[in-house]
Design a protein around this motif. Structure first.
Motif, PDB file in Angstrom:
ATOM      1  N   UNK A  54       0.990  -1.171  -0.063  1.00  0.00           N
ATOM      2  CA  UNK A  54       0.061  -0.075  -0.004  1.00  0.00           C
ATOM      3  C   UNK A  54       0.726   1.400   0.018  1.00  0.00           C
ATOM      4  N   UNK A  55       2.085   1.309   0.254  1.00  0.00           N
ATOM      5  CA  UNK A  55       3.023   2.607   0.340  1.00  0.00           C
ATOM      6  C   UNK A  55       4.041   2.351  -0.919  1.00  0.00           C
ATOM      7  N   UNK A  56       4.310   3.671  -1.090  1.00  0.00           N
ATOM      8  CA  UNK A  56       5.498   3.785  -2.077  1.00  0.00           C
ATOM      9  C   UNK A  56       6.663   3.395  -1.787  1.00  0.00           C
ATOM     10  N   UNK A  57       7.669   3.240  -2.501  1.00  0.00           N
ATOM     11  CA  UNK A  57       9.111   2.856  -2.194  1.00  0.00           C
ATOM     12  C   UNK A  57       9.748   4.082  -1.481  1.00  0.00           C
ATOM     13  N   UNK A  58       9.262   5.471  -1.814  1.00  0.00           N
ATOM     14  CA  UNK A  58       9.767   6.244  -0.885  1.00  0.00           C
ATOM     15  C   UNK A  58       9.385   6.216   0.373  1.00  0.00           C
ATOM     16  N   UNK A  60       8.481   3.821   2.060  1.00  0.00           N
ATOM     17  CA  UNK A  60       8.747   2.531   2.714  1.00  0.00           C
ATOM     18  C   UNK A  60      10.369   2.648   3.207  1.00  0.00           C
ATOM     19  N   UNK A  61      11.087   3.409   2.488  1.00  0.00           N
ATOM     20  CA  UNK A  61      12.719   3.859   2.696  1.00  0.00           C
ATOM     21  C   UNK A  61      12.734   4.432   3.993  1.00  0.00           C
ATOM     22  N   UNK A  62      11.538   5.382   4.537  1.00  0.00           N
ATOM     23  CA  UNK A  62      11.848   6.033   5.879  1.00  0.00           C
ATOM     24  C   UNK A  62      10.972   5.147   7.002  1.00  0.00           C
ATOM     25  N   UNK A  63      10.611   4.094   6.511  1.00  0.00           N
ATOM     26  CA  UNK A  63       9.836   3.250   7.602  1.00  0.00           C
ATOM     27  C   UNK A  63      11.141   2.808   8.648  1.00  0.00           C
ATOM     28  N   UNK A  64      10.459   2.855   9.945  1.00  0.00           N
ATOM     29  CA  UNK A  64      11.165   2.268  11.196  1.00  0.00           C
ATOM     30  C   UNK A  64      10.517   1.264  11.972  1.00  0.00           C
TER      31      UNK A  64
END
Length: 64
Positions: A54-58, A60-64
């Protein structure tokens, strides 16, 4: 099958039987915790899959 059969033996003295019972209870607690951790891991994997879908790669890269 992944089942394992265990046999516990102790002396007939009450203290030995009590110690064996306590050890068996600890084994059961340990196994229950392992099962619960595995269930939780499977739930979290499912949640992460949904999150990734459901999320963009951008994002997801900030996901913690």
């Amino acid at each position: 099958s992944d089942n394992r059969l265990l046999t516990f033996v102790s002396d007939s003295e009450e203290s030995s039987v009590n110690l064996t019972v306590k050890n068996i209870q600890n084994i059961i607690k340990y196994n229950i915790e392992l099962e619960e951790k595995d269930e939780l891991l499977q739930q979290k994997i499912t949640e992460l899959k949904t999150l990734f879908e459901k999320n963009t790669l951008k994002n997801l890269k900030t996901l913690k």
